[in-house]
Scaffold this active site. Sequence first.
Site, PDB file in Angstrom:
ATOM      1  N   ASP A  36      49.456  39.459  73.324  1.00 49.40           N
ATOM      2  CA  ASP A  36      48.074  39.001  73.218  1.00 49.40           C
ATOM      3  C   ASP A  36      47.190  40.238  73.173  1.00 49.40           C
ATOM      4  O   ASP A  36      47.643  41.344  73.507  1.00 49.40           O
ATOM      5  CB  ASP A  36      47.692  38.118  74.418  1.00 49.40           C
ATOM      6  CG  ASP A  36      46.610  37.106  74.080  1.00 49.40           C
ATOM      7  OD1 ASP A  36      46.890  35.898  74.067  1.00 49.40           O
ATOM      8  OD2 ASP A  36      45.461  37.533  73.807  1.00 49.40           O
ATOM      9  N   TYR A 155      38.761  29.908  57.397  1.00 46.64           N
ATOM     10  CA  TYR A 155      39.834  29.390  58.244  1.00 46.64           C
ATOM     11  C   TYR A 155      40.841  28.609  57.410  1.00 46.64           C
ATOM     12  O   TYR A 155      42.057  28.788  57.527  1.00 46.64           O
ATOM     13  CB  TYR A 155      39.243  28.506  59.336  1.00 46.64           C
ATOM     14  CG  TYR A 155      40.273  27.936  60.292  1.00 46.64           C
ATOM     15  CD1 TYR A 155      40.876  28.742  61.249  1.00 46.64           C
ATOM     16  CD2 TYR A 155      40.645  26.599  60.221  1.00 46.64           C
ATOM     17  CE1 TYR A 155      41.828  28.230  62.119  1.00 46.64           C
ATOM     18  CE2 TYR A 155      41.598  26.076  61.080  1.00 46.64           C
ATOM     19  CZ  TYR A 155      42.181  26.900  62.038  1.00 46.64           C
ATOM     20  OH  TYR A 155      43.134  26.386  62.893  1.00 46.64           O
ATOM     21  N   LYS A 159      44.851  29.489  56.752  1.00 49.73           N
ATOM     22  CA  LYS A 159      45.931  28.583  57.140  1.00 49.73           C
ATOM     23  C   LYS A 159      46.717  28.073  55.923  1.00 49.73           C
ATOM     24  O   LYS A 159      47.929  27.848  56.022  1.00 49.73           O
ATOM     25  CB  LYS A 159      45.376  27.413  57.955  1.00 49.73           C
ATOM     26  CG  LYS A 159      44.884  27.820  59.346  1.00 49.73           C
ATOM     27  CD  LYS A 159      46.006  28.387  60.214  1.00 49.73           C
ATOM     28  CE  LYS A 159      45.552  28.584  61.653  1.00 49.73           C
ATOM     29  NZ  LYS A 159      46.628  29.117  62.520  1.00 49.73           N
TER      30      LYS A 159
END
Length: 248
Positions: A36, A155, A159
């Site tokens: 992360d 976005y 994707k």
Amino acid sequence: MFFPDKVALVTAAGAGIGRACALRLAAEGADVVVSDVDDLAGAGTVEEITAAGGRAAFKHTNVALPQEIAELLDFAVATFGGLHLAVNNAGIGAMPKRVEDVSNDEWDRIINITLRGTFLAMKAQVGHFRANGGGAIVNIASLAGLSSTPMLTPYGASKHGVVSLTRSVAMENAEQGIRVNAVAPGAIETAALASLPAESKAGYAAEIPMKRLGKPAEIANAAVWLLSDEAAFITGVVLPVDGGTLHA
């Protein structure tokens, strides 16, 4: 357990879907590398896994940087002796706006993290798997990668790219013992949705045929199954986990 003696890697595993995947992989016996950009959140996932009796280690990683991806793979090998499974979960969204109002910087940031980051991670993982007898990858896509996304153009584009990467790389490596699949979540009660007023969440839920939001653990369940030998004859699949939304 699905994964005794296996090593798994999860990107963006500090919270939400990534954390749920890391916890489920550990519960199924895998040693888990947690990555992360939020060190505190990543350490929290590791602590939760170890408190339950599992094994995990954290590595700070910005998936958009090739050197950090290479270091993450090296870390997995050095810490646990190899890598067999990967969940590429890292990605970001943006506030809704018309395409002409999207700044170039916004576009670049979303594409760099969500699409470039998935590409870089898969590139490193596939290279390792080819040299070490195979492996399995699950990418976290989205319903936004399977349908139009008005007001969320960057976005949706990122994707859709993840979906294409999944299918193409799966076919490139189908003979090499490397399986590549994706999960496409619908509306999931991660931190962003959980923070909304109850009436807003109810509005999202009302649009779902099952009339409720999904849970991060339900995405993890699908991802872990696709990684497991129970899905040994499945590759190149993008599995919607959406309460029926895509087909409504």
